[in-house]
Design an enzyme around this catalytic site. Structure first.
Site, PDB file in Angstrom:
ATOM      1  N   GLY A 127     -36.649  -6.613 -80.766  1.00 38.92           N
ATOM      2  CA  GLY A 127     -36.123  -7.785 -80.089  1.00 38.92           C
ATOM      3  C   GLY A 127     -34.699  -7.667 -79.614  1.00 38.92           C
ATOM      4  N   SER A 128     -34.114  -6.474 -79.673  1.00 41.19           N
ATOM      5  CA  SER A 128     -32.722  -6.308 -79.243  1.00 41.19           C
ATOM      6  C   SER A 128     -32.590  -6.178 -77.728  1.00 41.19           C
ATOM      7  CB  SER A 128     -32.094  -5.085 -79.930  1.00 41.19           C
ATOM      8  OG  SER A 128     -32.812  -3.894 -79.601  1.00 41.19           O
ATOM      9  N   GLY A 129     -33.710  -5.958 -77.042  1.00 40.21           N
ATOM     10  CA  GLY A 129     -33.657  -5.913 -75.576  1.00 40.21           C
ATOM     11  C   GLY A 129     -33.648  -4.522 -74.985  1.00 40.21           C
ATOM     12  N   LYS A 130     -34.172  -3.533 -75.697  1.00 44.30           N
ATOM     13  CA  LYS A 130     -34.174  -2.158 -75.191  1.00 44.30           C
ATOM     14  C   LYS A 130     -34.969  -2.040 -73.888  1.00 44.30           C
ATOM     15  CE  LYS A 130     -36.008  -0.489 -78.956  1.00 44.30           C
ATOM     16  NZ  LYS A 130     -36.064  -1.753 -79.739  1.00 44.30           N
ATOM     17  N   SER A 131     -36.187  -2.581 -73.889  1.00 49.20           N
ATOM     18  CA  SER A 131     -37.039  -2.449 -72.706  1.00 49.20           C
ATOM     19  C   SER A 131     -36.496  -3.258 -71.536  1.00 49.20           C
ATOM     20  CB  SER A 131     -38.465  -2.901 -73.038  1.00 49.20           C
ATOM     21  OG  SER A 131     -39.032  -2.072 -74.037  1.00 49.20           O
ATOM     22  N   ASP A 178     -40.462   4.051 -76.069  1.00 47.24           N
ATOM     23  CA  ASP A 178     -40.995   3.844 -77.418  1.00 47.24           C
ATOM     24  C   ASP A 178     -40.888   5.062 -78.327  1.00 47.24           C
ATOM     25  OD1 ASP A 178     -42.242   2.112 -79.357  1.00 47.24           O
ATOM     26  OD2 ASP A 178     -44.012   3.373 -79.156  1.00 47.24           O
ATOM     27  N   ARG A 219     -10.188  -3.776 -79.943  1.00 46.74           N
ATOM     28  CA  ARG A 219     -10.319  -4.155 -78.537  1.00 46.74           C
ATOM     29  C   ARG A 219      -9.902  -3.031 -77.601  1.00 46.74           C
ATOM     30  NH1 ARG A 219     -10.572  -9.684 -77.678  1.00 46.74           N
ATOM     31  NH2 ARG A 219     -10.914  -9.058 -75.502  1.00 46.74           N
TER      32      ARG A 219
END
Length: 325
Positions: free
Chosen positions: A161-165, A182, A256
């Site tokens: 669910g981290s948004g790789k795809s 994958d 930073r």
């Protein structure tokens, strides 16, 4: 897991490219193998005739044939017998020479394959050594999306669910190329190079939550697919425990001036790794491109943070000098 290769597999893989002819009269070519455990052994996997440290694949060219022909009968027979004492996987005769009768006779009853080719012996050695080394090289499968971004092989990793795809899909829309989704496979082909590719079952495919399996080649064209690439950089997507208060997770405040960079061990190499926090409103595709560009600059010797700190140090020194004057 140890891998191995037989003479029959070697012949099937290379007989067209090297013009190999199978001249063995007995044996299936399956009885002797070279395993990945032998990669670090002293004898080379393939090389010119060597009786002191026998190669797994002994290659004979004009000089080796001339040497054997110059020996008298008993000595030639004893020398050829020594070739087969170490049970080589194969004996390959190049440069269009016929298989010497003494070698054919000594090979009778053994499991060593006999092969001939018209190619120069040095070409055979180079191809055989490279092919066998690559076939038996150390491999690993990692979870993530492997892409080519600005000619750099980049592995995108992160939790479920981290948004790789989604990031991969956005990068494809921006003109970058997919290698594997994958479960990309990585092979260490030299001491400082790891090559990454895609398993056959997953080729051209990208799985995106809510959309399912997408065929990238059909959607974006052949130019959107790359078969393999050297792994140079890992971009890790991390969802902060509390995006509104990063210190709640117990992590130190972000620096930073410098990226959140480290390294990750892949096989025998340390690969540069950059961590990007996943938070609402952030354009991860732009950040990923910037991370790759910054990595390329660092490889050329330029570090923006170091240059910035050095510039400010000079300004402070100049101000201190003006005050002292």
């Amino acid at each position: 897991m140890s891998r191995s290769i037989t003479a029959r597999e070697l012949f099937d893989d290379l007989h067209q490219r090297l013009g190999l002819a199978w001249v063995s009269e007995n044996g299936s070519g399956e009885d002797i193998t070279i395993s990945s455990d032998e990669l670090s052994a002293r004898p080379a996997l393939a090389g010119f005739l060597n009786l002191i440290h026998p190669n797994k694949v002994q290659v004979l060219g004009e000089e080796e044939i001339t040497y054997l022909d110059a020996l008298d009968g008993p000595e030639r027979k004893a020398t050829v017998a020594r070739i087969f004492e170490s049970q080589p996987l194969a004996v390959v005769v190049g440069e269009g020479f016929d298989m010497p009768q003494t070698i054919a006779s000594a090979a009778a009853g053994s499991a060593t394959a006999l092969l001939c080719s018209r190619l120069p012996s040095y070409v055979l050695v180079n191809f055989l050594q490279h092919h066998i080394s690559h076939k038996l090289a150390h491999r690993i499968t990692l979870h993530g999306v492997f892409m080519e971004v600005f000619t750099i092989g980049v592995l995108i990793t992160g939790g479920a669910g981290s948004g790789k795809s989604e990031l991969a899909l956005e990068l494809l829309n921006r003109g970058h190329r997919l290698i594997a989704d994958d479960a990309p496979e990585f092979t260490q082909i030299s001491p400082d190079v790891i090559d990454g590719g895609c398993p056959e079952a997953l080729q051209d495919c990208l799985e995106v939550r809510g959309l399912g399996i997408l065929n990238v080649r059909r959607m974006f064209g052949d130019a959107a697919i790359k078969l393999n690439k050297f792994l140079r950089l890992i971009i890790h997507l991390e969802i902060p425990a509390d995006a509104s208060n990063p210190q709640a997770s117990g992590r130190e405040p972000d620096n930073r001036l410098r990226s959140d960079s480290s390294s990750q061990r892949v096989l025998d190499l340390n690969i540069a790794r950059i961590t990007l926090p996943v938070m609402a409103g952030r354009n991860l595709a732009v950040l990923a491109e910037a991370a790759v560009r910054d990595y390329m600059l660092k490889m050329k010797g330029y570090d923006a943070a170091s240059a910035f700190i050095e510039r400010h140090s000079r300004l402070l020194q100049r101000q201190e000098q003006d005050l002292s004057d």
